[in-house]
Design a protein around this motif. Structure first.
Motif, short mmCIF file in Angstrom:
data_model
loop_
_atom_site.label_atom_id
_atom_site.label_comp_id
_atom_site.label_asym_id
_atom_site.label_seq_id
_atom_site.Cartn_x
_atom_site.Cartn_y
_atom_site.Cartn_z
N UNK A 1 0.84 -1.20 0.00
CA UNK A 1 0.00 0.00 0.00
C UNK A 1 0.87 1.25 0.00
N UNK A 2 1.94 1.23 0.84
CA UNK A 2 2.85 2.38 0.92
C UNK A 2 3.55 2.60 -0.42
N UNK A 3 3.96 1.49 -1.06
CA UNK A 3 4.62 1.59 -2.36
C UNK A 3 3.65 2.10 -3.42
N UNK A 4 2.40 1.59 -3.36
CA UNK A 4 1.39 2.06 -4.30
C UNK A 4 1.12 3.55 -4.11
N UNK A 5 1.07 3.97 -2.83
CA UNK A 5 0.84 5.39 -2.53
C UNK A 5 1.98 6.23 -3.07
N UNK A 6 3.24 5.78 -2.82
CA UNK A 6 4.41 6.53 -3.31
C UNK A 6 4.41 6.59 -4.83
N UNK A 7 4.13 5.45 -5.49
CA UNK A 7 4.11 5.42 -6.95
C UNK A 7 3.00 6.30 -7.51
N UNK A 8 1.84 6.26 -6.82
CA UNK A 8 0.71 7.08 -7.26
C UNK A 8 1.04 8.57 -7.15
N UNK A 9 1.61 8.96 -5.99
CA UNK A 9 1.98 10.36 -5.80
C UNK A 9 3.01 10.80 -6.83
N UNK B 1 4.28 13.80 -11.65
CA UNK B 1 4.87 13.90 -12.97
C UNK B 1 3.83 14.37 -13.99
N UNK B 2 2.61 13.87 -13.87
CA UNK B 2 1.56 14.27 -14.81
C UNK B 2 1.21 15.75 -14.64
N UNK B 3 1.32 16.25 -13.39
CA UNK B 3 1.01 17.66 -13.15
C UNK B 3 2.11 18.57 -13.68
N UNK B 4 3.32 18.07 -13.72
CA UNK B 4 4.45 18.92 -14.11
C UNK B 4 4.35 19.42 -15.54
N UNK C 1 4.53 24.11 -7.96
CA UNK C 1 5.73 23.40 -8.36
C UNK C 1 6.53 22.95 -7.14
N UNK C 2 6.64 23.81 -6.13
CA UNK C 2 7.35 23.46 -4.91
C UNK C 2 6.67 22.31 -4.18
N UNK C 3 5.33 22.33 -4.14
CA UNK C 3 4.59 21.25 -3.49
C UNK C 3 4.82 19.92 -4.21
N UNK C 4 4.80 19.98 -5.55
CA UNK C 4 5.06 18.77 -6.33
C UNK C 4 6.46 18.25 -6.07
N UNK C 5 7.43 19.18 -6.02
CA UNK C 5 8.81 18.77 -5.74
C UNK C 5 8.94 18.11 -4.38
N UNK C 6 8.21 18.62 -3.38
CA UNK C 6 8.23 18.01 -2.04
C UNK C 6 7.73 16.57 -2.10
N UNK C 7 6.62 16.36 -2.80
CA UNK C 7 6.06 15.01 -2.91
C UNK C 7 7.05 14.07 -3.60
#
Length: 536
Positions: free
Chosen positions: A63-71, A76-79, A133-139
């Motif tokens: 679940x944690x890996x799925x969450x990390x991959x999803x985020x 990346x899609x938002x960038x 952009x900064x929020x995305x970079x944090x994630x």
């Protein structure tokens, strides 16, 4: 009582005692059996619980890996659209201020107000795009840290320069809130070995948080040295942090705003990322605070050797030379499947005097590169069909195109792979226009020059083979055996890269002056695979 009667009485007593002992033994045996059965049941329960815990743990990991991959995927899609929004808005603002405003009649108040509102609206779009952009970079940063994919630089870094870069990045926020900023640095040398960009990220985050939670007063930045440890502090006169939250603020998704202002900002990932960055640099970070009086965030890092000072000066001089180098123009091929990104980069570079061609996929990029021979290729990685990596492989293995420099511009963060395939530079979307322009200038200023490399190896045969191969690729090669005087003479030719036999490096490390000289070069270590040789 006769002897016989006495004997019979003792026998009866013995039989009675024996009978009592047998019953006791039987009870003990029954208890032992019950205990063994109970023990087996408990063992079985423990095995079941252990299996369930393992299964639950595996599910949690998944679940944690799925969450990390999803985020990571969502980020990346938002960038890509964010790059278009930010880039086009900057172009619109620039043209509005330089072309439209000077040719607009602003004599009446209505026109003045409309112009002011347009400028303010564009500033808001740019500001909010950068914040997103900064929020995305944090994630993405926390995802890379958790997966062990974070890329780290290792170079001599002046902590004073780190603080000054972070202060420059947050100066507008300070002025907006009318806060003072005081520097308390001292006269010592504050050089550490590490990643300057990541350390700037730490200080910028601490300053941003201090400004965010301070409505009056100001910020104090301190740097001091105690022995071999450099201590850095960011102190504010803000609302403070409750004592029970001082450790929790370094946990993921925990925000002081949850309890102090009821209006949390950001992702709650900034401080956890800071802790991981400081931890990577063999340091520690913690907080002290008093409610209503302010907070103090402190981190400590191990100091580097004195060799670092000279390296820093050389780096600064090199950057100044690159910055003042004049642009001579050139032909650039932009390769990206997103037409908005191509259009935005085209507009920016055409304003700088470059001739632009476009390609929307790998096949078109390879064809146009071979036919028009651009001076530079700006290449996206994620494209339908063949990827940017495939384009790099094809171009760098073709004699007609192998010498054309490639600047990768992508939402992906796999700089190492691109550089290994032959890319000259790597920029992550969304990008800064000034950074892109400076990188292009740097690449084009070196284009056409032979890169000088130096090979240090005890194995003359292998050194000659490697030299022959590198010369065939267009490099100028200096050959050296691992002898101090020979290496010193070779370094006088200022090679850009030094290839060193992993065994020879042990000899070179014994000479401190050589270590200092080699520290200013890019070193590549040559590892040999042992093999059996015939007697002939």
């Amino acid at each position: 009582m006769s002897l016989q009667e006495e004997l019979q009485q003792k026998i009866r007593l013995l039989e009675k005692e024996n009978k009592r002992l047998r019953k006791k033994l039987e009870r003990s045996e029954r208890n032992r059996v019950l205990l063994e059965e109970s023990n087996e049941r408990h063992k079985a329960m423990l095995r079941t619980i252990n299996m369930e815990l393992k299964a639950t743990n595996e599910k949690l990991k998944q679940v944690d890996e799925m969450k990390t991959n999803f985020l990571s995927m969502v980020s990346h899609e938002l960038r890509t659209p964010l790059t278009s929004i930010l880039g086009f808005t900057q172009i619109i603002k620039k043209r509005f201020e330089q072309i439209i405003l000077p040719n607009t009649d602003l004599s009446d108040k209505k026109s003045q107000k409309a112009a002011w509102q347009i400028r303010q609206n564009l500033e808001v779009i740019i500001k909010e795009s950068r914040r997103l952009s900064e929020l995305i970079n944090d994630v993405l940063d926390i995802a890379k840290i958790e997966s062990g994919r974070m890329e780290w630089k290792e170079e001599d870094t002046d902590i004073k320069a780190v603080f000054e870069r972070a202060i420059a990045a947050t100066e507008a926020l300070l002025q907006e809130k009318g806060l003072y900023l005081r520097r308390e640095y001292g006269d010592d040398s504050f050089i550490i070995r590490g990643d300057p960009d990541r350390l700037i990220q730490v200080v910028t985050n601490l300053l941003s948080n201090a400004i965010k939670f301070t409505d009056s007063g100001g910020i104090v930045c301190r740097i001091s040295k105690e022995g071999d440890v450099i201590r850095c502090e960011v102190e504010d006169t803000g609302c403070g942090i409750p004592e029970d939250m001082l450790e929790k603020v370094f946990e993921k998704f925990k925000q002081v705003g949850d309890t102090l202002t009821e209006r949390p900002k950001g992702t709650g990932l900034g401080l956890p990322i800071c802790r991981e960055i400081i931890k990577h640099h063999r340091g520690r970070i913690w907080a002290k605070s008093e409610l209503g009086k302010g907070s103090r965030f402190i981190f400590e890092l191990p100091a580097a050797t004195m060799v670092a000072k000279k390296t820093i000066k050389r780096d600064i001089l090199h950057r100044i030379q690159e910055h003042i180098r004049e642009n001579e123009g050139g032909k650039i091929l932009i390769v990206d499947d997103d037409p908005f990104i191509r259009g935005m980069v085209r507009q920016f570079l055409e304003d700088k005097g470059y001739t632009i061609e476009e390609a929307e996929d790998a096949k078109e990029a390879i064809g146009k590169t071979r036919s028009s021979k651009p001076d530079l290729i700006i290449l996206d990685i994620m494209m339908p069909g063949l990827s940017g990596y495939d384009v790099l492989r094809v171009l760098k293995n073709d004699e007609l195109t192998s010498d054309i420099p490639v600047l990768v511009l992508s939402v992906l963060e796999n700089k190492q792979k691109a550089l290994m395939l032959g890319a000259s530079e790597y920029i992550t979307k969304p990008f800064d226009e000034k950074d892109l322009y400076e990188r292009i200038q740097k690449i084009l200023s070196h284009h056409g020059q032979k890169e000088r490399i130096m090979i240090i190896d005890r194995d003359i045969s292998l050194m000659r083979q490697l030299s022959q191969f590198m010369r065939s690729k267009g490099y100028e090669v200096i050959e050296c055996k691992p002898e101090p005087e020979e290496v010193k003479n070779g370094l006088k030719s200022a090679p850009e890269r030094v290839f060193v036999d992993i065994e020879a490096i042990q000899i070179l490390l014994q000479n401190s002056s050589l270590v200092e000289a080699l520290s200013s070069t890019k070193m590549v270590f040559i590892c040999k695979v042992p093999e059996k040789r015939d007697s002939g």
